[in-house]
Design a protein around this motif. Structure first.
Motif, mmCIF file in Angstrom:
data_model
loop_
_atom_site.group_PDB
_atom_site.id
_atom_site.type_symbol
_atom_site.label_atom_id
_atom_site.label_comp_id
_atom_site.label_asym_id
_atom_site.label_seq_id
_atom_site.Cartn_x
_atom_site.Cartn_y
_atom_site.Cartn_z
ATOM 1 N N MET A 57 31.550 38.575 33.855
ATOM 2 C CA MET A 57 30.828 37.400 34.366
ATOM 3 C C MET A 57 29.413 37.381 33.798
ATOM 4 N N THR A 58 28.990 36.206 33.321
ATOM 5 C CA THR A 58 27.641 36.065 32.786
ATOM 6 C C THR A 58 26.662 35.711 33.907
ATOM 7 N N VAL A 59 25.390 35.815 33.596
ATOM 8 C CA VAL A 59 24.353 35.439 34.558
ATOM 9 C C VAL A 59 24.489 33.969 34.930
ATOM 10 N N ALA A 60 24.768 33.115 33.941
ATOM 11 C CA ALA A 60 24.925 31.682 34.208
ATOM 12 C C ALA A 60 26.090 31.421 35.155
ATOM 13 N N GLU A 61 27.199 32.124 34.960
ATOM 14 C CA GLU A 61 28.365 31.948 35.832
ATOM 15 C C GLU A 61 28.073 32.442 37.244
ATOM 16 N N MET A 62 27.361 33.560 37.347
ATOM 17 C CA MET A 62 27.006 34.091 38.660
ATOM 18 C C MET A 62 26.091 33.129 39.411
ATOM 19 N N LEU A 63 25.100 32.572 38.717
ATOM 20 C CA LEU A 63 24.183 31.628 39.346
ATOM 21 C C LEU A 63 24.897 30.352 39.765
ATOM 22 N N GLU A 64 25.844 29.912 38.966
ATOM 23 C CA GLU A 64 26.613 28.713 39.319
ATOM 24 C C GLU A 64 27.394 28.927 40.619
ATOM 25 N N LYS A 98 24.092 36.627 29.082
ATOM 26 C CA LYS A 98 24.244 38.079 29.261
ATOM 27 C C LYS A 98 25.196 38.372 30.420
ATOM 28 N N LYS A 99 25.963 39.460 30.310
ATOM 29 C CA LYS A 99 26.848 39.879 31.384
ATOM 30 C C LYS A 99 26.007 40.468 32.523
ATOM 31 N N ILE A 100 26.359 40.129 33.744
ATOM 32 C CA ILE A 100 25.551 40.584 34.868
ATOM 33 C C ILE A 100 25.539 42.105 34.989
ATOM 34 N N GLN A 101 26.632 42.752 34.601
ATOM 35 C CA GLN A 101 26.679 44.214 34.705
ATOM 36 C C GLN A 101 25.969 44.905 33.540
ATOM 37 N N ASP A 102 25.508 44.097 32.558
ATOM 38 C CA ASP A 102 24.743 44.660 31.445
ATOM 39 C C ASP A 102 23.239 44.473 31.639
ATOM 40 N N ILE A 103 22.845 43.653 32.609
ATOM 41 C CA ILE A 103 21.431 43.383 32.836
ATOM 42 C C ILE A 103 20.741 44.608 33.436
ATOM 43 N N ASP A 107 15.343 44.243 31.049
ATOM 44 C CA ASP A 107 15.682 42.888 30.607
ATOM 45 C C ASP A 107 14.970 41.838 31.459
ATOM 46 N N ILE A 108 14.831 42.116 32.746
ATOM 47 C CA ILE A 108 14.169 41.175 33.645
ATOM 48 C C ILE A 108 12.672 41.088 33.324
ATOM 49 N N ASN A 164 20.722 45.814 42.415
ATOM 50 C CA ASN A 164 20.016 44.624 41.934
ATOM 51 C C ASN A 164 19.070 45.035 40.806
ATOM 52 N N PRO A 165 19.222 44.450 39.600
ATOM 53 C CA PRO A 165 18.344 44.835 38.489
ATOM 54 C C PRO A 165 16.933 44.261 38.604
#
Length: 239
Positions: A57-64, A98-103, A107-108, A164-165
């Motif tokens: 799952m990407t950050v964009a997909e998670m936020l959606e 970016k994949k959420i588990q790779d953040i 990166d933040i 939480n990153p």
């Protein structure tokens, strides 16, 4: 395993996805020590029931998904508009793929550095006329920080992430001193308004300490002429 670039070390483990289907994950390392450490962490997490299954799952997909849950139950329309604007204009273009588990926390913080040099969207007419180029303000970056931290907290709660990153502090925001009108300034403003409805609306805002949306949301059922009071029960918002 030996590759063209040398020996690689694979760690393979089984897990069940969100639908209960058995899956297999392979993680490759250049160093044996890194592979062993990763293997030990996976085994420890499974033993302690802290294992988080891999999610593609990407950050964009998670936020959606997060916005879809929150938009109807937690936010007013104005807040929904502000959050989606931050996501679409600043978060997704930079880290959305970016994949959420790779953040990682780095990166933040690196993302915030990028935002400090990012030009604002939709500059004011005055800025355009003056040729002024303004970058995103610390207040806006702090808003992005709040959105990300809240969304990633929910991802942890939904067991998509172990932690939480967004661990860094919010960017500092300089507090501006609010200008308060004196009684004489209010008097001058009211004396120079010819429109009766505008005069009444502005007068109500001053006398009753109403926000503009509260004054514009007033209807006759809010007014009690017998006892002489106004009850604020609704607001008007741009939608």
């Amino acid at each position: 395993m030996k590759t063209k670039s040398g020996i690689k070390y694979d760690v393979v483990f089984d897990y069940k996805d969100a639908n209960g289907n058995r899956k297999q994950k392979r993680q490759r390392f250049a160093k044996r020590a890194d592979a062993l450490a990763y293997k030990c962490n996976i085994e420890a997490d499974k033993t302690n029931n802290e294992f988080i299954a891999p999610v593609n799952m990407t950050v964009a997909e998670m936020l959606e998904k997060w916005i879809d849950v929150y938009k109807n139950t937690h936010w007013k329309h104005s807040q929904y508009r502000n959050v989606t604007g931050m996501v679409n204009n600043y978060i997704n273009p930079n880290i959305g793929k970016k994949k959420i588990q790779d953040i990682k926390p780095y990166d933040i913080e690196n993302f915030y550095d990028i935002l400090r040099n990012t030009k604002i969207r939709n500059p004011s007419k005055q800025d355009i006329a003056n040729g002024t180029i303004r970058c995103l303000s610390p207040k806006s970056i702090a808003h992005v920080h709040s959105v990300l931290k809240t969304a990633f907290n929910k991802a942890v709660e939904w067991q998509w992430l172990k932690y939480n990153p967004v661990t860094c502090k919010a960017p500092k925001v300089r507090q501006k001193q609010t200008a308060v009108w004196t009684a004489d300034m209010v008097k001058v403003a009211l004396e120079n308004i010819d429109d009766e409805l505008l005069h009444l609306g502005l007068h109500l805002c001053f006398v009753c300490s109403l926000r503009p949306g509260e004054a514009l949301g007033l209807t006759w059922d809010c007014v009690n002429f017998d006892e002489g009071y106004i009850e604020i029960t609704k607001t008007l918002q741009r939608a």
